[in-house]
Design a protein around this motif. Structure first.
Motif, PDB file in Angstrom:
ATOM      1  N   ALA A 287       0.812  -1.218   0.000  1.00 26.98           N
ATOM      2  CA  ALA A 287       0.000   0.000   0.000  1.00 26.98           C
ATOM      3  C   ALA A 287       0.848   1.272   0.000  1.00 26.98           C
ATOM      4  O   ALA A 287       0.396   2.325  -0.465  1.00 26.98           O
ATOM      5  N   ALA A 288       2.075   1.185   0.515  1.00 22.80           N
ATOM      6  CA  ALA A 288       2.921   2.373   0.582  1.00 22.80           C
ATOM      7  C   ALA A 288       3.706   2.608  -0.701  1.00 22.80           C
ATOM      8  O   ALA A 288       4.254   3.697  -0.905  1.00 22.80           O
ATOM      9  N   GLU A 289       3.760   1.615  -1.584  1.00 21.86           N
ATOM     10  CA  GLU A 289       4.594   1.710  -2.779  1.00 21.86           C
ATOM     11  C   GLU A 289       4.283   2.931  -3.647  1.00 21.86           C
ATOM     12  O   GLU A 289       5.210   3.591  -4.143  1.00 21.86           O
ATOM     13  N   PRO A 290       3.009   3.308  -3.858  1.00 23.29           N
ATOM     14  CA  PRO A 290       2.723   4.469  -4.703  1.00 23.29           C
ATOM     15  C   PRO A 290       3.288   5.782  -4.167  1.00 23.29           C
ATOM     16  O   PRO A 290       3.445   6.749  -4.920  1.00 23.29           O
ATOM     17  N   PHE A 291       3.599   5.829  -2.868  1.00 21.04           N
ATOM     18  CA  PHE A 291       4.093   7.065  -2.271  1.00 21.04           C
ATOM     19  C   PHE A 291       5.606   7.225  -2.410  1.00 21.04           C
ATOM     20  O   PHE A 291       6.164   8.247  -2.012  1.00 21.04           O
ATOM     21  N   GLY A 292       6.270   6.219  -2.962  1.00 20.57           N
ATOM     22  CA  GLY A 292       7.687   6.340  -3.268  1.00 20.57           C
ATOM     23  C   GLY A 292       8.613   5.753  -2.214  1.00 20.57           C
ATOM     24  O   GLY A 292       8.214   5.498  -1.073  1.00 20.57           O
ATOM     25  N   PRO A 293       9.877   5.523  -2.591  1.00 23.82           N
ATOM     26  CA  PRO A 293      10.838   4.843  -1.718  1.00 23.82           C
ATOM     27  C   PRO A 293      11.236   5.638  -0.475  1.00 23.82           C
ATOM     28  O   PRO A 293      11.608   5.040   0.526  1.00 23.82           O
ATOM     29  N   TYR A 294      11.170   6.971  -0.528  1.00 24.96           N
ATOM     30  CA  TYR A 294      11.557   7.738   0.654  1.00 24.96           C
ATOM     31  C   TYR A 294      10.560   7.534   1.790  1.00 24.96           C
ATOM     32  O   TYR A 294      10.951   7.364   2.957  1.00 24.96           O
ATOM     33  N   LEU A 295       9.274   7.533   1.464  1.00 27.64           N
ATOM     34  CA  LEU A 295       8.280   7.271   2.495  1.00 27.64           C
ATOM     35  C   LEU A 295       8.413   5.851   3.012  1.00 27.64           C
ATOM     36  O   LEU A 295       8.319   5.603   4.222  1.00 27.64           O
ATOM     37  N   GLU A 296       8.636   4.907   2.120  1.00 27.23           N
ATOM     38  CA  GLU A 296       8.813   3.511   2.552  1.00 27.23           C
ATOM     39  C   GLU A 296       9.988   3.390   3.515  1.00 27.23           C
ATOM     40  O   GLU A 296       9.910   2.701   4.532  1.00 27.23           O
TER      41      GLU A 296
ATOM     42  N   PHE B  92       9.874   1.945   7.330  1.00 23.41           N
ATOM     43  CA  PHE B  92      10.760   0.889   7.837  1.00 23.41           C
ATOM     44  C   PHE B  92      11.515   1.380   9.075  1.00 23.41           C
ATOM     45  O   PHE B  92      11.707   0.640  10.043  1.00 23.41           O
ATOM     46  N   ALA B  93      11.967   2.640   9.037  1.00 24.76           N
ATOM     47  CA  ALA B  93      12.716   3.198  10.167  1.00 24.76           C
ATOM     48  C   ALA B  93      11.836   3.313  11.408  1.00 24.76           C
ATOM     49  O   ALA B  93      12.278   3.028  12.530  1.00 24.76           O
ATOM     50  N   ALA B  94      10.585   3.736  11.223  1.00 30.60           N
ATOM     51  CA  ALA B  94       9.665   3.832  12.357  1.00 30.60           C
ATOM     52  C   ALA B  94       9.428   2.458  12.977  1.00 30.60           C
ATOM     53  O   ALA B  94       9.419   2.302  14.206  1.00 30.60           O
ATOM     54  N   ALA B  95       9.242   1.452  12.106  1.00 37.31           N
ATOM     55  CA  ALA B  95       9.050   0.087  12.602  1.00 37.31           C
ATOM     56  C   ALA B  95      10.286  -0.393  13.353  1.00 37.31           C
ATOM     57  O   ALA B  95      10.186  -1.027  14.408  1.00 37.31           O
TER      58      ALA B  95
ATOM     59  N   TYR C  34      18.068  -2.800   0.379  1.00 36.88           N
ATOM     60  CA  TYR C  34      16.798  -2.724  -0.350  1.00 36.88           C
ATOM     61  C   TYR C  34      16.402  -1.283  -0.697  1.00 36.88           C
ATOM     62  O   TYR C  34      15.833  -1.042  -1.762  1.00 36.88           O
ATOM     63  N   GLN C  35      16.667  -0.338   0.201  1.00 35.89           N
ATOM     64  CA  GLN C  35      16.345   1.049  -0.116  1.00 35.89           C
ATOM     65  C   GLN C  35      17.551   1.820  -0.662  1.00 35.89           C
ATOM     66  O   GLN C  35      17.394   2.748  -1.439  1.00 35.89           O
ATOM     67  N   GLY C  36      18.752   1.412  -0.250  1.00 38.38           N
ATOM     68  CA  GLY C  36      19.953   2.091  -0.722  1.00 38.38           C
ATOM     69  C   GLY C  36      20.402   1.604  -2.080  1.00 38.38           C
ATOM     70  O   GLY C  36      20.329   2.335  -3.071  1.00 38.38           O
TER      71      GLY C  36
ATOM     72  N   ALA D 287      23.159  10.131   2.490  1.00 37.30           N
ATOM     73  CA  ALA D 287      23.110  10.966   3.701  1.00 37.30           C
ATOM     74  C   ALA D 287      21.748  10.829   4.389  1.00 37.30           C
ATOM     75  O   ALA D 287      21.665  10.787   5.622  1.00 37.30           O
ATOM     76  N   PHE D 288      20.702  10.768   3.590  1.00 38.22           N
ATOM     77  CA  PHE D 288      19.353  10.580   4.139  1.00 38.22           C
ATOM     78  C   PHE D 288      19.247   9.244   4.865  1.00 38.22           C
ATOM     79  O   PHE D 288      18.746   9.165   5.994  1.00 38.22           O
ATOM     80  N   LEU D 289      19.741   8.182   4.227  1.00 39.08           N
ATOM     81  CA  LEU D 289      19.664   6.847   4.830  1.00 39.08           C
ATOM     82  C   LEU D 289      20.521   6.747   6.090  1.00 39.08           C
ATOM     83  O   LEU D 289      20.131   6.100   7.065  1.00 39.08           O
TER      84      LEU D 289
END
Length: 249
Positions: free
Chosen positions: A70-79, A83-86, A117-119, A127-129
């Protein structure tokens, strides 16, 4: 996200944190179960968990990101932020408390999976990651990371074979072999850059052969850590999260 980066290591009872990484179908859950059994037989208290997941809140994120996409349409930065919140919830609610009790904590995936997976896969800003990782882990870094290495073709074959016929593949399992090969190389690159923490294990053998390699590495690290045996187990058979993970006591 709550963090405890300033907590002095000398003031807390410290267990041992071991993460397992690798591509889909590499056998992480199988090897974690086998290692947990062997450690418990020797009297160590063991906490077993997974990411994304491990706590009710983190499992909810897993459902949104992996199971439903469900989060995929919002892009990898939101994903990545989800993941970080989890991860932070997992660290503060389960991993850190278990380490404070002196337990051996075994986790199926941790920060290296985000790096890969995100990098490597999504090419997010390093720097964001790095900032996201620092906040998410809040000073809790694996003492040892076992990277189970397996050619993607074999890993995907295993993943497909073990899946319930009525269950759908998650979003990553659906990707082509080339994408999985990029991730395999990214995990190996992490191992090359952090040899003190990471150990690569050839996962192409039988479960018994792989378990032997894992034990050879882990028993040395456990011995050097000087962990006490006989601590109370954190397992709760009534915990729906534990039952859902499929890890046995």
């Amino acid at each position: 996200m709550a963090g405890s980066e300033t907590e002095p290591a000398t003031t807390r009872k410290r267990g041992l944190f071991v993460s397992f990484e690798g591509g889909d179908g590499a056998g992480k859950s199988t090897q974690i179960n086998r290692l947990a059994d062997r450690l418990r037989e020797q009297g160590y208290a063991v906490t077993v968990s997974r990411e994304p997941g491990g706590t009710p809140g983190a499992e909810a994120v897993r459902h949104v990101v992996l199971d439903t996409s469900a989060a995929e349409p919002f892009g990898p930065y939101l994903e990545a932020m989800l993941f970080a919140a989890a991860r932070n919830d997992h660290v503060e609610q389960k991993i850190r408390p278990a380490l404070q009790k002196g337990h051996v904590v075994l986790v199926d995936r941790f920060m290296d999976s985000t790096r890969v997976y995100q990098g490597a896969s999504e090419n997010l800003d390093p720097a964001f990651l790095e900032t996201l990782e620092r906040v998410a882990v809040a000073g809790v870094i694996p003492d040892l990371t076992i990277i189970l290495d397996l050619p993607p073709e074999e890993g995907l074959k295993r993943a497909h074979a073990r899946r319930d016929p009525d269950a759908q593949a998650d979003r990553y399992e659906k990707e082509d072999v080339a994408a999985h090969e990029v991730r395999r190389e990214a995990f190996l690159d992490i191992a090359r850059r952090e040899p003190e923490r990471c150990r690569v294990v050839d996962a192409s053998g039988t479960p018994d052969e792989v378990a032997g390699q894992v034990w050879e590495i882990v028993q040395d690290v456990v011995a050097k850590a000087g962990l006490a045996t006989g601590s109370d187990s954190p397992w709760n058979d009534d915990d729906p999260v534990i039952r859902r993970l499929g890890f046995r006591k």
